[in-house]
Design a protein around this motif. Structure first.
Motif, mmCIF file in Angstrom:
data_model
loop_
_atom_site.group_PDB
_atom_site.id
_atom_site.type_symbol
_atom_site.label_atom_id
_atom_site.label_comp_id
_atom_site.label_asym_id
_atom_site.label_seq_id
_atom_site.Cartn_x
_atom_site.Cartn_y
_atom_site.Cartn_z
ATOM 1 N N TRP A 164 46.726 -10.586 -63.274
ATOM 2 C CA TRP A 164 47.969 -10.550 -62.517
ATOM 3 C C TRP A 164 48.700 -11.884 -62.620
ATOM 4 N N ARG A 165 49.958 -11.868 -62.175
ATOM 5 C CA ARG A 165 50.805 -13.064 -62.262
ATOM 6 C C ARG A 165 51.434 -13.373 -60.907
ATOM 7 N N MET A 166 51.905 -14.590 -60.788
ATOM 8 C CA MET A 166 52.698 -14.972 -59.632
ATOM 9 C C MET A 166 54.174 -14.789 -59.981
ATOM 10 N N ALA A 167 55.001 -14.697 -58.958
ATOM 11 C CA ALA A 167 56.445 -14.559 -59.151
ATOM 12 C C ALA A 167 57.162 -15.511 -58.203
ATOM 13 N N GLY A 240 64.097 -19.741 -48.349
ATOM 14 C CA GLY A 240 63.821 -20.566 -49.509
ATOM 15 C C GLY A 240 63.169 -19.766 -50.612
ATOM 16 N N LEU A 241 62.662 -20.475 -51.616
ATOM 17 C CA LEU A 241 61.958 -19.839 -52.726
ATOM 18 C C LEU A 241 60.476 -19.748 -52.400
ATOM 19 N N ALA A 242 59.859 -18.619 -52.757
ATOM 20 C CA ALA A 242 58.432 -18.433 -52.546
ATOM 21 C C ALA A 242 57.761 -18.090 -53.862
ATOM 22 N N CYS A 243 56.529 -18.527 -54.010
ATOM 23 C CA CYS A 243 55.711 -18.191 -55.177
ATOM 24 C C CYS A 243 54.585 -17.299 -54.664
ATOM 25 N N VAL A 244 54.680 -15.996 -54.958
ATOM 26 C CA VAL A 244 53.768 -15.002 -54.405
ATOM 27 C C VAL A 244 53.236 -14.102 -55.518
ATOM 28 N N PRO A 245 52.151 -13.365 -55.267
ATOM 29 C CA PRO A 245 51.657 -12.421 -56.275
ATOM 30 C C PRO A 245 52.748 -11.439 -56.696
ATOM 31 N N GLU A 246 52.842 -11.203 -57.980
ATOM 32 C CA GLU A 246 53.906 -10.390 -58.555
ATOM 33 C C GLU A 246 54.019 -9.008 -57.918
ATOM 34 N N GLU A 247 52.867 -8.344 -57.703
ATOM 35 C CA GLU A 247 52.923 -6.977 -57.182
ATOM 36 C C GLU A 247 53.451 -6.935 -55.751
ATOM 37 N N MET A 248 53.318 -8.038 -54.989
ATOM 38 C CA MET A 248 53.875 -8.086 -53.648
ATOM 39 C C MET A 248 55.398 -8.133 -53.690
ATOM 40 N N SER A 268 49.635 -15.408 -66.788
ATOM 41 C CA SER A 268 48.701 -14.431 -66.241
ATOM 42 C C SER A 268 47.414 -15.130 -65.807
ATOM 43 N N PHE A 269 46.783 -14.589 -64.769
ATOM 44 C CA PHE A 269 45.502 -15.090 -64.292
ATOM 45 C C PHE A 269 44.446 -13.998 -64.448
ATOM 46 N N VAL A 270 43.199 -14.422 -64.677
ATOM 47 C CA VAL A 270 42.101 -13.458 -64.758
ATOM 48 C C VAL A 270 41.970 -12.761 -63.410
ATOM 49 N N GLY A 271 41.841 -11.426 -63.427
ATOM 50 C CA GLY A 271 41.861 -10.641 -62.197
ATOM 51 C C GLY A 271 40.654 -10.852 -61.296
ATOM 52 N N TYR A 272 40.655 -10.116 -60.189
ATOM 53 C CA TYR A 272 39.593 -10.249 -59.186
ATOM 54 C C TYR A 272 38.263 -9.716 -59.696
ATOM 55 N N HIS A 273 37.188 -10.413 -59.291
ATOM 56 C CA HIS A 273 35.819 -10.007 -59.616
ATOM 57 C C HIS A 273 34.992 -9.938 -58.331
ATOM 58 N N LEU A 274 34.129 -8.948 -58.241
ATOM 59 C CA LEU A 274 33.097 -8.909 -57.206
ATOM 60 C C LEU A 274 31.917 -9.697 -57.741
ATOM 61 N N TYR A 275 31.344 -10.599 -56.927
ATOM 62 C CA TYR A 275 30.234 -11.408 -57.421
ATOM 63 C C TYR A 275 29.109 -11.450 -56.388
ATOM 64 N N TYR A 276 27.886 -11.610 -56.873
ATOM 65 C CA TYR A 276 26.717 -11.667 -56.008
ATOM 66 C C TYR A 276 25.593 -12.378 -56.747
ATOM 67 N N PRO A 277 24.569 -12.879 -56.023
ATOM 68 C CA PRO A 277 23.495 -13.645 -56.674
ATOM 69 C C PRO A 277 22.751 -12.813 -57.711
ATOM 70 N N SER A 278 22.429 -13.417 -58.840
ATOM 71 C CA SER A 278 21.765 -12.706 -59.923
ATOM 72 C C SER A 278 20.346 -12.296 -59.551
ATOM 73 N N ARG A 279 19.718 -13.018 -58.612
ATOM 74 C CA ARG A 279 18.340 -12.703 -58.231
ATOM 75 C C ARG A 279 18.275 -11.704 -57.073
ATOM 76 N N ARG A 280 19.424 -11.211 -56.657
ATOM 77 C CA ARG A 280 19.470 -10.275 -55.539
ATOM 78 C C ARG A 280 18.842 -8.931 -55.906
ATOM 79 N N GLN A 281 18.042 -8.376 -54.975
ATOM 80 C CA GLN A 281 17.494 -7.031 -55.144
ATOM 81 C C GLN A 281 18.473 -6.061 -54.491
ATOM 82 N N ASN A 282 19.208 -5.327 -55.305
ATOM 83 C CA ASN A 282 20.294 -4.500 -54.792
ATOM 84 C C ASN A 282 19.811 -3.153 -54.272
ATOM 85 N N SER A 283 20.379 -2.739 -53.144
ATOM 86 C CA SER A 283 20.074 -1.430 -52.576
ATOM 87 C C SER A 283 20.894 -0.364 -53.293
ATOM 88 N N PRO A 284 20.475 0.898 -53.192
ATOM 89 C CA PRO A 284 21.271 1.982 -53.787
ATOM 90 C C PRO A 284 22.694 2.010 -53.243
#
Length: 296
Positions: A164-167, A240-248, A268-284
């Protein structure tokens, strides 16, 4: 160990981790006075002070830090083992805690989370909205959401949104008698609405790039907030002028309520990622949520 003493330790852990009796009491579902009494009783029984209390903050003492480091992980292991038992259920269940920003929640998470909650009524999802970059391990979140470039390398990162981009935008009335900026350098002649970054406390430097040339501009203006939403509202009213996310900004640009400037300069900026510890034991339940949020 007596059950009461175990409860006292859990009370201490909650306060030590939250650094607040108010937040810990809300988390445990007890009154602040009852929680304070429980922790004092534990301190008296052990014969050492575990917390340093002031009118503005609560922090573990050296003894408290030692107890937190020694006992906290063991209770976490118990919680993890109990959570893993949900795998034996016919229906996935459990509670998942996520930290994310308001923009990520509105633009990427909620459109997918709505259907997920309907499909899995036994899974509870808590999303804590905050602009700062929280430490998900220390603060016991299951996962966090950040832009891809902000995710630490020791985390598992799953893309959940597009780039995504800013505007840079302003109301038509704002430009009456003013020349629209043609380059980022022209912003020095404009009243710009600043965004304060809670994590570092500094003001966001508007980021531009064109023909391989990167340029960060520190802008000036009357108004500063710590969220893009009020900055957009201020731009709509001509402040005044604002710099906000393009989709807004796009709906207001299409309607003519806002005029976009410097578009060729907005990268453009790299989009959102969900992140969590690599050693985490994930539940279903967690795996199902990751799959639901994943960018397809």
């Amino acid at each position: 160990m007596e059950r009461q003493r175990m409860g006292d330790l859990l009370a201490f852990l909650a306060v030590a981790r939250e650094r607040s009796f108010t937040k810990a009491a809300a988390q445990l579902g007890v009154s602040q006075s009852a929680l304070s009494h429980t922790v004092r009783a534990l301190e008296e029984r052990l014969g050492v002070r575990l917390l340093t209390r002031t009118t503005r903050s609560v922090a573990p003492t050296s003894a408290g830090e030692r107890l937190l480091a020694g006992v906290g992980p063991r209770f976490d292991e118990i919680d993890s083992e109990l959570a893993s038992l949900t795998a034996l259920r016919d229906t996935p269940a459990g509670t998942i805690r996520i930290t994310a920003g308001e923009h990520a929640m509105r633009s990427v998470i909620w459109p997918k989370l709505d259907g997920f909650l309907a499909a899995y009524p036994d899974i509870d999802v808590e999303v804590n909205l905050e602009s700062r970059l929280a430490d998900i391990v220390t603060e016991r979140y299951d996962a966090g959401v950040r832009l891809g470039e902000q995710v630490a390398k020791d985390m598992v990162a799953v893309r959940i949104g597009p780039d995504w981009r800013m505007a840079v935008v302003g109301a038509p009335g704002y430009f009456a008698g003013r020349k629209p900026p043609r380059t980022p350098h022209d912003l020095t002649d404009h009243n710009c609405i600043n965004l304060r970054l809670p994590t570092h406390g500094g003001l966001y430097a508007w980021e531009f790039e064109k023909d391989g040339q990167k340029l960060n501009v520190r802008v000036d203006g009357q108004l500063t907030t710590n969220s893009s939403a009020p900055n957009l509202l201020a731009a709509l009213t001509g402040r005044g002028l604002a710099c906000v996310p393009e989709e807004m900004a796009e709906p207001h640009i299409r309607s003519g309520e806002l005029v976009r400037v410097l578009k060729p300069w907005c990268p453009s900026f790299v989009g959102y990622h969900l992140y969590y510890p690599s050693r985490r034991q994930n539940s279903p339940a967690f795996e199902l949520l990751v799959d639901a949020l994943r960018q397809k």
